[in-house]
Design a protein around this motif. Structure first.
Motif, PDB file in Angstrom:
ATOM      1  N   ARG A 133       3.061   9.119  -1.755  1.00 31.15           N
ATOM      2  CA  ARG A 133       2.322   8.389  -1.276  1.00 31.15           C
ATOM      3  C   ARG A 133       1.367   7.134  -1.922  1.00 31.15           C
ATOM      4  O   ARG A 133       1.064   7.393  -2.306  1.00 31.15           O
ATOM      5  N   PRO A 134       2.620   5.954  -1.287  1.00 34.99           N
ATOM      6  CA  PRO A 134       2.141   4.711  -1.387  1.00 34.99           C
ATOM      7  C   PRO A 134       0.910   4.468  -0.874  1.00 34.99           C
ATOM      8  O   PRO A 134       0.542   4.510  -0.086  1.00 34.99           O
ATOM      9  N   THR A 135      -0.178   3.763  -2.081  1.00 37.54           N
ATOM     10  CA  THR A 135      -1.363   3.390  -1.540  1.00 37.54           C
ATOM     11  C   THR A 135      -1.972   2.777  -0.004  1.00 37.54           C
ATOM     12  O   THR A 135      -2.511   2.838   0.289  1.00 37.54           O
ATOM     13  N   LEU A 136      -0.613   2.016   0.481  1.00 35.61           N
ATOM     14  CA  LEU A 136      -0.664   1.374   1.449  1.00 35.61           C
ATOM     15  C   LEU A 136      -0.022   2.831   2.711  1.00 35.61           C
ATOM     16  O   LEU A 136      -1.110   1.724   4.687  1.00 35.61           O
ATOM     17  N   SER A 138      -1.294   5.178   4.963  1.00 33.37           N
ATOM     18  CA  SER A 138      -2.516   6.706   4.576  1.00 33.37           C
ATOM     19  C   SER A 138      -1.706   8.108   4.684  1.00 33.37           C
ATOM     20  O   SER A 138      -0.547   8.173   4.732  1.00 33.37           O
ATOM     21  N   ASP A 139      -2.457   9.701   4.827  1.00 33.37           N
ATOM     22  CA  ASP A 139      -1.983  10.592   4.650  1.00 33.37           C
ATOM     23  C   ASP A 139      -1.758  11.200   6.497  1.00 33.37           C
ATOM     24  O   ASP A 139      -0.763  11.543   6.475  1.00 33.37           O
ATOM     25  N   GLY A 257       6.188   0.022  -6.221  1.00 33.36           N
ATOM     26  CA  GLY A 257       5.733  -0.212  -7.004  1.00 33.36           C
ATOM     27  C   GLY A 257       5.948  -1.848  -7.503  1.00 33.36           C
ATOM     28  O   GLY A 257       5.016  -2.910  -8.204  1.00 33.36           O
ATOM     29  N   ASP A 261       2.607  -8.032  -3.207  1.00 33.00           N
ATOM     30  CA  ASP A 261       1.865  -8.052  -2.355  1.00 33.00           C
ATOM     31  C   ASP A 261       2.295  -8.263  -0.662  1.00 33.00           C
ATOM     32  O   ASP A 261       2.303  -7.582   0.132  1.00 33.00           O
TER      33      ASP A 261
END
Length: 281
Positions: A133-136, A138-139, A257, A261
């Motif tokens: 679940r990469p932070t960028l 959403s679920d 990761g 950016d």
């Protein structure tokens, strides 16, 4: 036994080991024994079946870290050679059969046409696990992504599973693939797509001179086209069969990761756009 550090990756460091002919890949603390055993088994299967892989000798532990001892493969990575050409402003010769891009395509095709018993990981389910679940994302993005992966054409071919161009070493002109932890049985288009995504969405370091940046922007689409052209010629796969795999390949890279950016943001934007189209069908 442990010599100087000769390489650093997102999950490990590589050191000389007991002389000049072997290296040890020491995984970061937190890497499970099962993951290391998986890479050892996959590497042993690949090497034992004559694929372009470094020979693994044994599993070891050093300073409470799991490791694998490999034969040392001397030579620059594909990325090293690419940057050397980039800084020398060497225009890619589309017709050159010995270009690194065409060699890369050929070595992947050699891998994909082999059938070996030692690799048992199922590609699609493994992709979902390593993407996480990469932070960028959403679920809801992840839910759509899993459905997207499920809908991709399934095949039963050997795939390397981590075709980051840093994992291709050009050793005396002969390409060798390293890092077989994510080898799987599935659709080879995923391996090809990961190389394409890397080329098309790469963001060069901020210290890169402006003229080199401009040269790279001018050549990146040509580089991808050359690579795909060679693979399609050998395999019979079409470009249209490769591009749908850009989405999970991009998500895999996000999960590492290890991106700048801007590159991560660009990949996330592409993933969401493609998932939106997919969900609207």
């Amino acid at each position: 036994m442990l010599g100087k550090c000769i390489g650093v990756g997102s999950s490990c460091e590589v050191y000389e080991w007991g002389g000049e002919e072997k290296v040890v890949k020491l995984f970061h603390t937190g890497t499970s024994r099962n993951e290391v055993e998986l890479e050892y088994r996959n590497s042993a299967s690949a090497w034992g079946n004559g694929l372009p892989a470094a020979r693994p000798f044994e599993q070891v532990e050093w300073d409470n870290r799991h490791g694998i001892v490999f034969e040392k493969v001397d030579g620059p990575t594909f990325v090293n050679r690419f940057f050397e050409q980039l800084y020398d402003f060497q225009v890619i010769d589309y017709d050159n059969e010995e270009s690194d891009l065409r060699k890369f395509a050929r070595v992947l095709h050699d891998i994909h046409k082999e059938g070996i018993d030692g690799v048992v990981t199922e590609q699609k389910e493994h992709l979902k696990v390593i993407i996480g679940r990469p932070t960028l994302l959403s679920d809801d993005d992840i839910t759509s992504l899993h459905a997207y992966i499920d809908g991709l054409p399934a095949k039963r071919q050997l795939c390397h599973g981590d075709t980051n161009p840093n994992n291709l070493i050009m050793s005396e002109g002969a390409p060798v693939m390293i890092d077989w932890m994510h080898a799987a049985i599935g659709n080879p288009a995923a391996d090809v797509a990961e190389v394409c995504v890397t080329i098309l969405y790469a963001v060069l370091p901020p210290e890169t001179p402006p003229d080199v940046l401009a040269f790279f922007e001018d050549m990146r689409e040509t580089a991808c086209r050359i690579f795909v052209d060679e693979y399609v010629k050998l395999s019979g796969l079409t470009a249209a069969e490769i591009t749908p795999w850009y989405v999970p390949s991009a998500a895999r890279q996000l999960a590492s990761g290890a991106l700048l950016d801007d590159q991560a943001l660009n990949l996330a934007k592409m993933i969401r756009a493609e998932l939106h189209i997919f969900s609207g069908q």
